[in-house]
Design a protein around this motif. Sequence first.
Motif, PDB file in Angstrom:
ATOM      1  N   ILE A 158     -35.292   0.686  17.792  1.00 49.50           N
ATOM      2  CA  ILE A 158     -35.691   2.086  17.596  1.00 49.50           C
ATOM      3  C   ILE A 158     -35.855   2.387  16.110  1.00 49.50           C
ATOM      4  CG2 ILE A 158     -34.876   4.474  17.819  1.00 49.50           C
ATOM      5  CD1 ILE A 158     -33.556   3.466  20.504  1.00 49.50           C
ATOM      6  N   ARG A 159     -34.964   1.849  15.299  1.00 49.28           N
ATOM      7  CA  ARG A 159     -35.083   2.030  13.845  1.00 49.28           C
ATOM      8  C   ARG A 159     -36.382   1.401  13.337  1.00 49.28           C
ATOM      9  NH1 ARG A 159     -33.419  -0.568   8.993  1.00 49.28           N
ATOM     10  NH2 ARG A 159     -32.946   0.971   7.360  1.00 49.28           N
ATOM     11  N   LEU A 164     -42.225   1.981  11.792  1.00 45.84           N
ATOM     12  CA  LEU A 164     -43.531   1.521  12.262  1.00 45.84           C
ATOM     13  C   LEU A 164     -44.488   2.699  12.431  1.00 45.84           C
ATOM     14  CD1 LEU A 164     -45.396  -0.719  13.405  1.00 45.84           C
ATOM     15  CD2 LEU A 164     -44.388  -0.249  15.659  1.00 45.84           C
ATOM     16  N   ALA A 165     -43.980   3.810  12.931  1.00 41.45           N
ATOM     17  CA  ALA A 165     -44.822   4.991  13.143  1.00 41.45           C
ATOM     18  C   ALA A 165     -45.417   5.475  11.821  1.00 41.45           C
ATOM     19  CB  ALA A 165     -44.005   6.098  13.802  1.00 41.45           C
ATOM     20  N   HIS A 166     -44.591   5.529  10.776  1.00 42.17           N
ATOM     21  CA  HIS A 166     -45.098   5.961   9.461  1.00 42.17           C
ATOM     22  C   HIS A 166     -46.073   4.929   8.909  1.00 42.17           C
ATOM     23  CE1 HIS A 166     -44.160   7.655   5.186  1.00 42.17           C
ATOM     24  NE2 HIS A 166     -45.314   8.078   5.663  1.00 42.17           N
ATOM     25  N   HIS A 167     -45.750   3.660   9.104  1.00 42.66           N
ATOM     26  CA  HIS A 167     -46.641   2.569   8.693  1.00 42.66           C
ATOM     27  C   HIS A 167     -48.016   2.738   9.335  1.00 42.66           C
ATOM     28  CE1 HIS A 167     -48.517  -1.129  10.292  1.00 42.66           C
ATOM     29  NE2 HIS A 167     -48.319  -1.645   9.092  1.00 42.66           N
ATOM     30  N   ILE A 197     -42.419  -0.719   6.063  1.00 43.59           N
ATOM     31  CA  ILE A 197     -42.150  -1.786   7.029  1.00 43.59           C
ATOM     32  C   ILE A 197     -41.163  -2.811   6.466  1.00 43.59           C
ATOM     33  CG2 ILE A 197     -43.879  -3.600   6.582  1.00 43.59           C
ATOM     34  CD1 ILE A 197     -43.225  -1.799   9.937  1.00 43.59           C
ATOM     35  N   GLU A 198     -41.090  -2.923   5.143  1.00 37.10           N
ATOM     36  CA  GLU A 198     -40.110  -3.832   4.535  1.00 37.10           C
ATOM     37  C   GLU A 198     -38.681  -3.311   4.686  1.00 37.10           C
ATOM     38  OE1 GLU A 198     -41.564  -4.400   0.559  1.00 37.10           O
ATOM     39  OE2 GLU A 198     -42.548  -6.301   1.070  1.00 37.10           O
ATOM     40  N   LYS A 199     -38.533  -2.023   4.966  1.00 43.68           N
ATOM     41  CA  LYS A 199     -37.205  -1.450   5.207  1.00 43.68           C
ATOM     42  C   LYS A 199     -36.568  -2.047   6.462  1.00 43.68           C
ATOM     43  CE  LYS A 199     -38.224   2.997   2.985  1.00 43.68           C
ATOM     44  NZ  LYS A 199     -38.484   4.451   3.210  1.00 43.68           N
ATOM     45  N   VAL A 200     -37.416  -2.558   7.346  1.00 43.73           N
ATOM     46  CA  VAL A 200     -36.926  -3.206   8.569  1.00 43.73           C
ATOM     47  C   VAL A 200     -37.432  -4.651   8.608  1.00 43.73           C
ATOM     48  CG1 VAL A 200     -36.543  -1.176  10.013  1.00 43.73           C
ATOM     49  CG2 VAL A 200     -38.858  -2.060   9.758  1.00 43.73           C
ATOM     50  N   GLY A 201     -37.461  -5.262   7.435  1.00 43.49           N
ATOM     51  CA  GLY A 201     -37.999  -6.610   7.303  1.00 43.49           C
ATOM     52  C   GLY A 201     -37.235  -7.680   8.050  1.00 43.49           C
ATOM     53  N   THR A 202     -35.988  -7.392   8.425  1.00 47.19           N
ATOM     54  CA  THR A 202     -35.197  -8.384   9.164  1.00 47.19           C
ATOM     55  C   THR A 202     -35.567  -8.435  10.646  1.00 47.19           C
ATOM     56  OG1 THR A 202     -33.453  -6.731   9.497  1.00 47.19           O
ATOM     57  CG2 THR A 202     -33.232  -8.205   7.597  1.00 47.19           C
ATOM     58  N   SER A 206     -41.701  -7.346  12.279  1.00 45.56           N
ATOM     59  CA  SER A 206     -42.199  -6.891  10.977  1.00 45.56           C
ATOM     60  C   SER A 206     -42.920  -7.996  10.209  1.00 45.56           C
ATOM     61  CB  SER A 206     -41.041  -6.356  10.129  1.00 45.56           C
ATOM     62  OG  SER A 206     -40.150  -7.407   9.803  1.00 45.56           O
ATOM     63  N   GLU A 207     -42.635  -9.254  10.527  1.00 45.34           N
ATOM     64  CA  GLU A 207     -43.195 -10.375   9.762  1.00 45.34           C
ATOM     65  C   GLU A 207     -44.721 -10.372   9.780  1.00 45.34           C
ATOM     66  OE1 GLU A 207     -41.476 -13.958  11.225  1.00 45.34           O
ATOM     67  OE2 GLU A 207     -39.411 -13.379  10.715  1.00 45.34           O
ATOM     68  N   VAL A 208     -45.299 -10.219  10.957  1.00 44.54           N
ATOM     69  CA  VAL A 208     -46.757 -10.221  11.087  1.00 44.54           C
ATOM     70  C   VAL A 208     -47.359  -9.033  10.351  1.00 44.54           C
ATOM     71  CG1 VAL A 208     -48.677 -10.028  12.714  1.00 44.54           C
ATOM     72  CG2 VAL A 208     -46.702 -11.441  13.290  1.00 44.54           C
ATOM     73  N   LEU A 209     -46.710  -7.879  10.459  1.00 50.04           N
ATOM     74  CA  LEU A 209     -47.210  -6.670   9.810  1.00 50.04           C
ATOM     75  C   LEU A 209     -47.181  -6.807   8.289  1.00 50.04           C
ATOM     76  CD1 LEU A 209     -45.419  -4.020  12.055  1.00 50.04           C
ATOM     77  CD2 LEU A 209     -47.842  -4.631  12.106  1.00 50.04           C
ATOM     78  N   ILE A 210     -46.096  -7.362   7.769  1.00 51.66           N
ATOM     79  CA  ILE A 210     -45.965  -7.545   6.318  1.00 51.66           C
ATOM     80  C   ILE A 210     -47.023  -8.522   5.806  1.00 51.66           C
ATOM     81  CG2 ILE A 210     -44.473  -8.515   4.514  1.00 51.66           C
ATOM     82  CD1 ILE A 210     -42.077  -7.352   6.078  1.00 51.66           C
TER      83      ILE A 210
END
Length: 232
Positions: A158-159, A164-167, A197-202, A206-210
Amino acid sequence: MPHTLVVSLSIILAVVLVALIVLVVLVRFFKTRKAKQMQELELLVRRCQRIEQILNTVSDRYLPLTTKLVLVEYLISSLTLIKKHAVETELVKWMPQYLQLFEELKEGQQATLKDKVVSAQQLAQVQQALQALPLLIRGLVGLGVLDKATAKEQVVQIRFSYFLAHHDLLVREAQLDLDIDKKARALEKLRLALVEIEKVGTVTQSEVLIKRLNSIIHRVESELFGKKPRVS
């Protein structure tokens, strides 16, 4: 008056008095229990209304399938209880749709479109709904509906969805800027999207998006500043 009669009357009066006291206590007990039950049902109705609002506000792109399944299942069981106690709420009439949705979700289907956020107003609504979910999930853990391990996983997802929504909105706005050749403005928004999106990089997703964002940023930088794209 004979002594035995006096004793008998005293005993009868004592029994009647005790019976009256017991009756008063029982009436108060059942009245208190009824009031408490109504409070609990009202709380349940409000929780169901909140869940319904979340389901209607947050698209499947931002609502994990497991979370949605748990919410719908809890909604169905709660509405069944509410209907049993004849508590009025319009949500009860939607039971057939929720039952159908639950069956679809059990089969791993996403029943709604994976729409992305397209406006600042929609972003605010989605993020507000997502912010309310962790507290709701912790409440379900307390009720024994969800185990702690699953709840923890869902809160992480959820976090991720929150950022992701803002991204998504920033990337959309950046693309609109690129369409009208506003590269500098687009680049700023793309960089902000990367920060989000890097805020949730773990989180694995997120890897594909980054990687994709870095590629777009490097391309725009090359077009804007005449640089060769850097290898990420």
